[in-house]
Structures are given as C-alpha cells and as structure tokens.
Design an enzyme around this catalytic site. Structure first.
Site, PDB file in Angstrom:
ATOM      1  N   LYS A  15       8.797  60.377  83.570  1.00  0.00           N
ATOM      2  CA  LYS A  15       8.514  59.842  82.227  1.00  0.00           C
ATOM      3  C   LYS A  15       7.254  58.961  82.250  1.00  0.00           C
ATOM      4  O   LYS A  15       6.364  59.112  81.421  1.00  0.00           O
ATOM      5  CB  LYS A  15       9.717  59.034  81.695  1.00  0.00           C
ATOM      6  N   ARG A  90      18.532  54.239  76.052  1.00  0.00           N
ATOM      7  CA  ARG A  90      19.297  54.696  77.211  1.00  0.00           C
ATOM      8  C   ARG A  90      20.789  54.775  76.915  1.00  0.00           C
ATOM      9  O   ARG A  90      21.550  55.134  77.821  1.00  0.00           O
ATOM     10  CB  ARG A  90      19.085  53.706  78.357  1.00  0.00           C
ATOM     11  N   ARG A 129       8.085  56.932  95.770  1.00  0.00           N
ATOM     12  CA  ARG A 129       7.285  56.396  94.653  1.00  0.00           C
ATOM     13  C   ARG A 129       6.577  55.104  95.037  1.00  0.00           C
ATOM     14  O   ARG A 129       7.165  54.211  95.631  1.00  0.00           O
ATOM     15  CB  ARG A 129       8.202  56.149  93.446  1.00  0.00           C
ATOM     16  N   ARG A 162       9.231  49.752  94.613  1.00  0.00           N
ATOM     17  CA  ARG A 162      10.196  48.961  93.832  1.00  0.00           C
ATOM     18  C   ARG A 162      11.475  48.745  94.632  1.00  0.00           C
ATOM     19  O   ARG A 162      11.961  49.659  95.281  1.00  0.00           O
ATOM     20  CB  ARG A 162      10.524  49.707  92.522  1.00  0.00           C
ATOM     21  N   ARG A 173      21.748  54.260  89.990  1.00  0.00           N
ATOM     22  CA  ARG A 173      20.957  54.490  88.769  1.00  0.00           C
ATOM     23  C   ARG A 173      21.201  55.909  88.245  1.00  0.00           C
ATOM     24  O   ARG A 173      21.273  56.121  87.033  1.00  0.00           O
ATOM     25  CB  ARG A 173      19.477  54.243  89.043  1.00  0.00           C
TER      26      ARG A 173
HETATM   27  P1  ADP Z   1      10.302  57.941  85.678  1.00  0.00           P
HETATM   28  O1  ADP Z   1       9.322  57.132  84.865  1.00  0.00           O
HETATM   29  O2  ADP Z   1      10.953  59.035  84.878  1.00  0.00           O
HETATM   30  O3  ADP Z   1      11.289  57.107  86.429  1.00  0.00           O
HETATM   31  P2  ADP Z   1       7.978  58.482  87.381  1.00  0.00           P
HETATM   32  O4  ADP Z   1       6.941  58.939  86.409  1.00  0.00           O
HETATM   33  O5  ADP Z   1       7.843  57.098  87.930  1.00  0.00           O
HETATM   34  O6  ADP Z   1       9.466  58.731  86.791  1.00  0.00           O
HETATM   35  O7  ADP Z   1       7.989  59.555  88.586  1.00  0.00           O
HETATM   36  C1  ADP Z   1       8.836  59.375  89.729  1.00  0.00           C
HETATM   37  C2  ADP Z   1       8.109  59.821  90.995  1.00  0.00           C
HETATM   38  O8  ADP Z   1       7.923  61.245  90.961  1.00  0.00           O
HETATM   39  C3  ADP Z   1       6.697  59.229  91.160  1.00  0.00           C
HETATM   40  O9  ADP Z   1       6.493  58.960  92.532  1.00  0.00           O
HETATM   41  C4  ADP Z   1       5.768  60.326  90.642  1.00  0.00           C
HETATM   42  O10 ADP Z   1       4.492  60.284  91.272  1.00  0.00           O
HETATM   43  C5  ADP Z   1       6.529  61.594  91.027  1.00  0.00           C
HETATM   44  N1  ADP Z   1       6.357  62.696  90.061  1.00  0.00           N
HETATM   45  C6  ADP Z   1       6.297  62.627  88.705  1.00  0.00           C
HETATM   46  N2  ADP Z   1       6.178  63.843  88.147  1.00  0.00           N
HETATM   47  C7  ADP Z   1       6.168  64.741  89.194  1.00  0.00           C
HETATM   48  C8  ADP Z   1       6.069  66.177  89.289  1.00  0.00           C
HETATM   49  N3  ADP Z   1       5.973  66.943  88.190  1.00  0.00           N
HETATM   50  N4  ADP Z   1       6.105  66.719  90.521  1.00  0.00           N
HETATM   51  C9  ADP Z   1       6.217  65.950  91.638  1.00  0.00           C
HETATM   52  N5  ADP Z   1       6.313  64.596  91.629  1.00  0.00           N
HETATM   53  C10 ADP Z   1       6.283  63.997  90.415  1.00  0.00           C
HETATM   54  P1  AMP Z   2      13.062  51.977  84.713  1.00  0.00           P
HETATM   55  O1  AMP Z   2      11.751  51.333  85.012  1.00  0.00           O
HETATM   56  O2  AMP Z   2      13.059  52.738  83.424  1.00  0.00           O
HETATM   57  O3  AMP Z   2      13.558  52.802  85.872  1.00  0.00           O
HETATM   58  O4  AMP Z   2      14.116  50.781  84.497  1.00  0.00           O
HETATM   59  C1  AMP Z   2      14.401  49.866  85.528  1.00  0.00           C
HETATM   60  C2  AMP Z   2      15.646  49.086  85.181  1.00  0.00           C
HETATM   61  O5  AMP Z   2      15.453  48.294  83.993  1.00  0.00           O
HETATM   62  C3  AMP Z   2      16.904  49.910  84.885  1.00  0.00           C
HETATM   63  O6  AMP Z   2      17.590  50.312  86.066  1.00  0.00           O
HETATM   64  C4  AMP Z   2      17.724  48.936  84.025  1.00  0.00           C
HETATM   65  O7  AMP Z   2      18.349  47.943  84.830  1.00  0.00           O
HETATM   66  C5  AMP Z   2      16.635  48.254  83.197  1.00  0.00           C
HETATM   67  N1  AMP Z   2      16.376  48.988  81.936  1.00  0.00           N
HETATM   68  C6  AMP Z   2      15.214  49.647  81.596  1.00  0.00           C
HETATM   69  N2  AMP Z   2      15.315  50.182  80.371  1.00  0.00           N
HETATM   70  C7  AMP Z   2      16.568  49.889  79.917  1.00  0.00           C
HETATM   71  C8  AMP Z   2      17.287  50.193  78.733  1.00  0.00           C
HETATM   72  N3  AMP Z   2      16.753  50.928  77.735  1.00  0.00           N
HETATM   73  N4  AMP Z   2      18.559  49.713  78.614  1.00  0.00           N
HETATM   74  C9  AMP Z   2      19.110  48.976  79.581  1.00  0.00           C
HETATM   75  N5  AMP Z   2      18.507  48.673  80.736  1.00  0.00           N
HETATM   76  C10 AMP Z   2      17.242  49.119  80.923  1.00  0.00           C
END
Ligand code: ADP
Ligand code: AMP
Length: 218
Positions: A15, A90, A129, A162, A173
């Site tokens: 995302k 969420r 990541r 992270r 998660r």
């Molecule tokens: P989210 O925001 O949904 O938690 P991220 O955008 O942070 O996910 O992506 C999670 C990990 O996967 C990151 O390390 C990113 O570089 C990698 N990633 C994202 N999209 C792809 C893809 N299409 N193929 C391979 N790796 C990806």
């Molecule tokens: P994310 O960066 O989206 O992976 O979110 C990291 C953490 O923030 C999650 O594991 C939750 O603890 C909190 N969080 C983010 N967005 C929300 C949401 N919409 N509702 C509740 N908790 C959230």
C-alpha cells in the site's frame, strides 16, 4: 470533485509503495495512519504514547482515537483535491466513520483498490522491509533495494527496520488483519467500489492495474 481512494490490503501488501507513485500521478495527499502514529510516537505526544503499546503488540489502536486523528488530517490544505488513504479504515466502524465524515463535505470514497497477497509472501516482504526515517519511503532488501545501502533514494535519510516488522509481531498483525480488517473486502465489494489487484506482480504492474481501476471508477 474531490477524489478519495482507499488502499486496502494486508500489512506488507504494498500500500505504502503504491501510494508513493499514485500520489504524484493523481495529485492527491497520501494519508498513512501508521505514519501518523509513528510521527506522534517520535514526538512523544499523548496520542503517540497511547498508540505505542498497541503498535508494539501489532494490535489496532482503538477506533475512536484513530478516527479523530484522520478527521483532523483530512482538514489539512493538501487534501483540497482529495486523498489516498493507506492503512485506514481498518475496521467496519472506521469505514462507517469515514463515509460519514466525507459526506459532511459532499464527498465519498470513490474507489477501493484491494492489493491481495498471500500470508507467506507478506512475512518475507515485511522481514526485508527498510523504511526511511524522514518520510516513510519503503524499500525491500531483495525486491526493491535502494541505490545506496541504508540510504533513502528520495531524501537521503537513514533507512531502518521497523520494530513491528519482527516475525512475532508480524504474525499477530496478519491475524489482526484477518479478523478485523478483511471484512472490509465484502463491505466495499457490496458498495461496488472494490477492485482486486494481484499484489504478487511487479511494483510497476500493480501500479498500472490500480491506475486503470481508479480511472474506470471515475
Ligand atoms: P504496506 O504499506 O501495505 O504495509 P509496503 O508498501 O511497505 O506495504 O511494502 C512491504 C514490503 O514489500 C516493502 O519492503 C516493499 O518494498 C515490498 N514490496 C511492495 N510491493 C512489492 C511488489 N509488488 N513486489 C515485491 N515487493 C514489494
Ligand atoms: P501500518 O504502518 O499501516 O502497518 O500500521 C502500523 C500500526 O499502527 C498498526 O499495527 C496499528 O497498531 C496502528 N494503526 C495504523 N493504522 C491503524 C488504523 N486504521 N486503526 C488502528 N490502528 C492502526
């Protein structure tokens, strides 16, 4: 007409990665609830202190505080054309609240790209990541490496892993996503807004498919 897009998908689906490209192309604000919580944590605000325990355990921060935070964020001037919502809503209660707050200004959710990725792929993605300290740009050690190790291509800031990307927290998660967030797939499908995209494809292919889904819905 303002445009509001909800990026739906499990943690690690891509995302944030997609939002970085889409916000430039669509000229929308990128609102990541996770980034907002992390900024509050860094600044040690009351909200950040409240959120910390939930985030450390991989649980959701309670709906009321999360909704209030997003409500305030949506009033910022960069949302004049609309926003890309990443990580919010969420829960169905958050989705109801979003619909109600957008309705106050005559707006609505226009499209919900759902980036689907199986759990085993998510674990590998999150464990590799790397996130930038300054603005939350994301990389992957293997799939999307930065040009220089440990340094963000976009703003030169340090990359870090992270705390909640360690494997025990990741498992929780994903469980929380399946229990609390995955009902939103049906929620938005019933509203005719869902566009499912296979998130295991390349970053560029996922982006193209999201863009064509969003344009079709316009
Ligand atoms: P989210 O925001 O949904 O938690 P991220 O955008 O942070 O996910 O992506 C999670 C990990 O996967 C990151 O390390 C990113 O570089 C990698 N990633 C994202 N999209 C792809 C893809 N299409 N193929 C391979 N790796 C990806
Ligand atoms: P994310 O960066 O989206 O992976 O979110 C990291 C953490 O923030 C999650 O594991 C939750 O603890 C909190 N969080 C983010 N967005 C929300 C949401 N919409 N509702 C509740 N908790 C959230």
């Amino acid at each position: 007409m303002r445009m509001f897009i909800v990026l739906l998908g499990p943690p690690g689906a891509g995302k944030g990665t997609q939002a970085t490209f889409l916000k430039e192309t669509l000229k929308l604000a990128h609102i990541s609830s996770g980034d907002l919580f992390r900024e509050n944590l860094k600044a040690q605000t009351d909200l950040g202190k409240l959120a910390q325990g939930f985030m450390d355990r991989g649980e959701l921060v309670p709906d009321d505080v999360t909704i209030a935070m997003i409500r305030q964020r949506l009033t910022r001037p960069d949302c004049a054309q609309g926003a890309l919502l990443d990580g919010f809503p969420r829960t169905p209660a958050q989705a109801d609240a979003l619909a109600a707050m957008l309705a106050e200004t005559g707006d609505r959710v226009d499209s919900v790209p759902y980036i689907s990725v199986p759990a085993e792929v998510l674990i590998e993605r999150l464990s590799g990541r790397w996130t930038c300290r300054a603005a939350g740009h994301v990389y992957h050690a293997k799939y999307n490496p930065p040009k220089v190790n440990g340094v963000c291509d976009e703003d030169g800031s340090e990359l870090y892993q992270r705390d909640d990307d360690k494997s025990e927290t990741v498992m929780n998660r994903i469980k929380v996503y399946l229990e609390k967030t995955s009902p939103l797939i049906e929620y938005y499908r019933k509203l005719g807004l869902l566009a499912e995209v296979d998130g295991t494809q390349s970053i560029e292919t996922v982006e193209q498919q999201i863009l064509s889904a969003v344009k079709k819905d316009k």
